[in-house]
Design a protein around this motif. Structure first.
Motif, mmCIF file in Angstrom:
data_model
loop_
_atom_site.group_PDB
_atom_site.id
_atom_site.type_symbol
_atom_site.label_atom_id
_atom_site.label_comp_id
_atom_site.label_asym_id
_atom_site.label_seq_id
_atom_site.Cartn_x
_atom_site.Cartn_y
_atom_site.Cartn_z
ATOM 1 N N PHE A 17 0.821 -1.209 0.000
ATOM 2 C CA PHE A 17 0.000 0.000 0.000
ATOM 3 C C PHE A 17 0.857 1.261 0.000
ATOM 4 O O PHE A 17 0.502 2.253 -0.613
ATOM 5 C CB PHE A 17 -0.955 0.004 1.202
ATOM 6 N N TYR A 51 -10.510 -8.303 3.587
ATOM 7 C CA TYR A 51 -10.097 -6.948 3.956
ATOM 8 C C TYR A 51 -10.354 -6.664 5.439
ATOM 9 O O TYR A 51 -9.568 -5.967 6.081
ATOM 10 C CB TYR A 51 -10.755 -5.880 3.059
ATOM 11 N N ILE A 55 -7.841 -5.109 8.328
ATOM 12 C CA ILE A 55 -8.162 -4.051 9.296
ATOM 13 C C ILE A 55 -7.861 -4.553 10.710
ATOM 14 O O ILE A 55 -7.225 -3.855 11.517
ATOM 15 C CB ILE A 55 -9.649 -3.633 9.167
ATOM 16 N N TYR A 62 -5.971 1.222 12.763
ATOM 17 C CA TYR A 62 -6.479 1.512 11.409
ATOM 18 C C TYR A 62 -7.282 2.826 11.373
ATOM 19 O O TYR A 62 -7.232 3.547 10.396
ATOM 20 C CB TYR A 62 -7.348 0.350 10.924
ATOM 21 N N GLY A 88 -15.290 4.878 -1.898
ATOM 22 C CA GLY A 88 -14.483 3.654 -1.853
ATOM 23 C C GLY A 88 -14.584 3.051 -0.465
ATOM 24 O O GLY A 88 -13.593 2.831 0.218
ATOM 25 N N SER A 89 -15.824 2.777 -0.075
ATOM 26 C CA SER A 89 -16.131 2.463 1.332
ATOM 27 C C SER A 89 -15.633 1.098 1.798
ATOM 28 O O SER A 89 -15.574 0.856 3.005
ATOM 29 C CB SER A 89 -17.637 2.556 1.554
ATOM 30 N N GLY A 90 -15.303 0.205 0.877
ATOM 31 C CA GLY A 90 -14.798 -1.113 1.287
ATOM 32 C C GLY A 90 -15.769 -1.816 2.215
ATOM 33 O O GLY A 90 -16.957 -1.941 1.915
ATOM 34 N N PHE A 93 -15.896 0.386 7.141
ATOM 35 C CA PHE A 93 -15.219 0.763 8.391
ATOM 36 C C PHE A 93 -15.324 2.269 8.659
ATOM 37 O O PHE A 93 -15.695 2.694 9.756
ATOM 38 C CB PHE A 93 -13.744 0.335 8.322
ATOM 39 N N VAL A 94 -15.010 3.067 7.632
ATOM 40 C CA VAL A 94 -15.002 4.529 7.807
ATOM 41 C C VAL A 94 -16.422 5.051 8.022
ATOM 42 O O VAL A 94 -16.671 5.913 8.876
ATOM 43 C CB VAL A 94 -14.336 5.214 6.591
ATOM 44 N N PHE A 110 -20.231 4.525 -0.851
ATOM 45 C CA PHE A 110 -20.206 3.822 -2.143
ATOM 46 C C PHE A 110 -18.868 3.172 -2.430
ATOM 47 O O PHE A 110 -17.816 3.586 -1.936
ATOM 48 C CB PHE A 110 -20.617 4.768 -3.286
ATOM 49 N N ASP A 111 -18.949 2.136 -3.235
ATOM 50 C CA ASP A 111 -17.750 1.430 -3.676
ATOM 51 C C ASP A 111 -17.994 0.950 -5.098
ATOM 52 O O ASP A 111 -19.131 0.711 -5.496
ATOM 53 C CB ASP A 111 -17.468 0.227 -2.761
ATOM 54 N N LEU A 113 -17.081 -1.882 -6.288
ATOM 55 C CA LEU A 113 -17.313 -3.327 -6.343
ATOM 56 C C LEU A 113 -18.549 -3.727 -5.537
ATOM 57 O O LEU A 113 -18.672 -3.380 -4.354
ATOM 58 C CB LEU A 113 -16.086 -4.079 -5.807
ATOM 59 N N MET A 116 -17.992 -5.411 -2.166
ATOM 60 C CA MET A 116 -17.624 -4.533 -1.062
ATOM 61 C C MET A 116 -18.857 -3.774 -0.558
ATOM 62 O O MET A 116 -19.016 -3.567 0.652
ATOM 63 C CB MET A 116 -16.524 -3.541 -1.477
ATOM 64 N N THR A 138 -15.765 6.409 -8.162
ATOM 65 C CA THR A 138 -15.184 7.682 -7.722
ATOM 66 C C THR A 138 -14.960 8.662 -8.879
ATOM 67 O O THR A 138 -14.973 9.870 -8.689
ATOM 68 C CB THR A 138 -13.817 7.389 -7.048
ATOM 69 N N ASN A 155 -7.659 5.223 2.060
ATOM 70 C CA ASN A 155 -6.969 4.105 1.377
ATOM 71 C C ASN A 155 -7.625 3.761 0.052
ATOM 72 O O ASN A 155 -7.740 2.590 -0.314
ATOM 73 C CB ASN A 155 -6.952 2.851 2.262
ATOM 74 N N ILE A 157 -8.721 5.594 -4.122
ATOM 75 C CA ILE A 157 -8.287 6.626 -5.073
ATOM 76 C C ILE A 157 -8.922 7.973 -4.733
ATOM 77 O O ILE A 157 -10.143 8.088 -4.693
ATOM 78 C CB ILE A 157 -8.658 6.212 -6.506
#
Ligand SMILES: C[S@@+](CC[C@H](N)C(=O)[O-])C[C@H]1O[C@@H](n2cnc3c(N)ncnc32)[C@H](O)[C@@H]1O
Length: 214
Positions: A17, A51, A55, A62, A88-90, A93-94, A110-111, A113, A116, A138, A155, A157
């Motif tokens: 990363f 993922y 974390i 994290y 890019g929320s994966g 977590f955020v 939003f993401d 994928l 995710m 994004t 983490n 783009i």
């Protein structure tokens, strides 16, 4: 043995990363199709389903940089019911972390994928704040201009031109990287160079850094 493998995997992920973060800050690299293929390979196949384990391997560290970024943003947001975007929320977590700071906000998480988005939805199902989970890119956020108070990107783009389009006048962006503290100053300088924001501040925090642009 399991613990050792876990540490090794954490170490290798941090190295990977911290190598990929600096180029991703550059629009001409971030925009390349090959970059996008690489990202979707990483999170669609390589890391997607584990993922959350990555974390967990941070043992609580994290969320440290984002916690500072959110605390700074909170001081500046006057709207009691802001619209907040997690880009890019994966695994969510955020989003989850930010709902604790902004319980009366409306979140759009939003993401790119679908897998995710599903993980984020599951992980946030005990959250009482309004959160909409959507699949989106994004590079083409499906929101009108000047509609968001706060954009969060950790983490992932950071496509600042698009972030700047959807943020309201006075709206803010908190960009966090948890692996590459050593590029905090460089990242800040790059963001200043975009000339999209009136103020750009940022700090190195623990392993990574946050940047708050307004
Ligand atoms: C390293 S994960 C980070 C997830 C989350 N922000 C966090 O900090 O836990 C990066 C996420 O960004 C997403 N992503 C990458 N490129 C994207 C794009 N162009 N649009 C939306 N999401 C993207 C990936 O699918 C992945 O879920």
């Amino acid at each position: 043995m399991g613990k050792l493998l876990n540490r090794l995997s954490h170490f290798l992920t941090q190295i990977l990363f911290s190598i990929i973060t600096p180029p991703l800050l550059m629009p001409m690299v971030a925009k390349l199709s090959i970059t996008r293929l690489f990202i979707s390979f990483c999170f669609g196949r390589l890391y997607g389903n584990r993922y959350q384990d990555i974390i967990d391997s941070f043992h609580g560290r994290y969320g440290l940089a984002m916690a500072e970024g959110l605390a700074e943003a909170k001081k500046m947001i006057s709207d009691k019911t802001p619209i907040i975007l997690d880009c890019g929320s994966g695994t969510g977590f955020v989003t989850k972390q930010a709902t604790k700071q902004f319980p009366n906000a409306t979140f759009i998480s939003f993401d790119i994928l679908h897998g995710m988005v599903m993980q984020a939805r599951n992980n946030c199902n005990d959250v009482t704040t309004d959160v909409f989970h959507v699949q989106a890119d994004t590079f083409a956020i499906p929101l009108t201009d000047q509609s968001v108070d706060l954009l969060l990107a950790q983490n992932t783009i950071p496509w600042f031109a698009e972030f700047s389009r959807v943020r309201r006048p006075g709206g803010m962006i908190v960009y966090v990287d948890t692996s590459a503290g050593w590029i905090a100053e460089l990242a800040k300088r790059l963001v200043v160079k975009y000339k999209l924001f009136e103020t750009v501040m940022g700090e190195q925090v623990d392993l990574g850094f946050y940047i708050l642009a307004r």
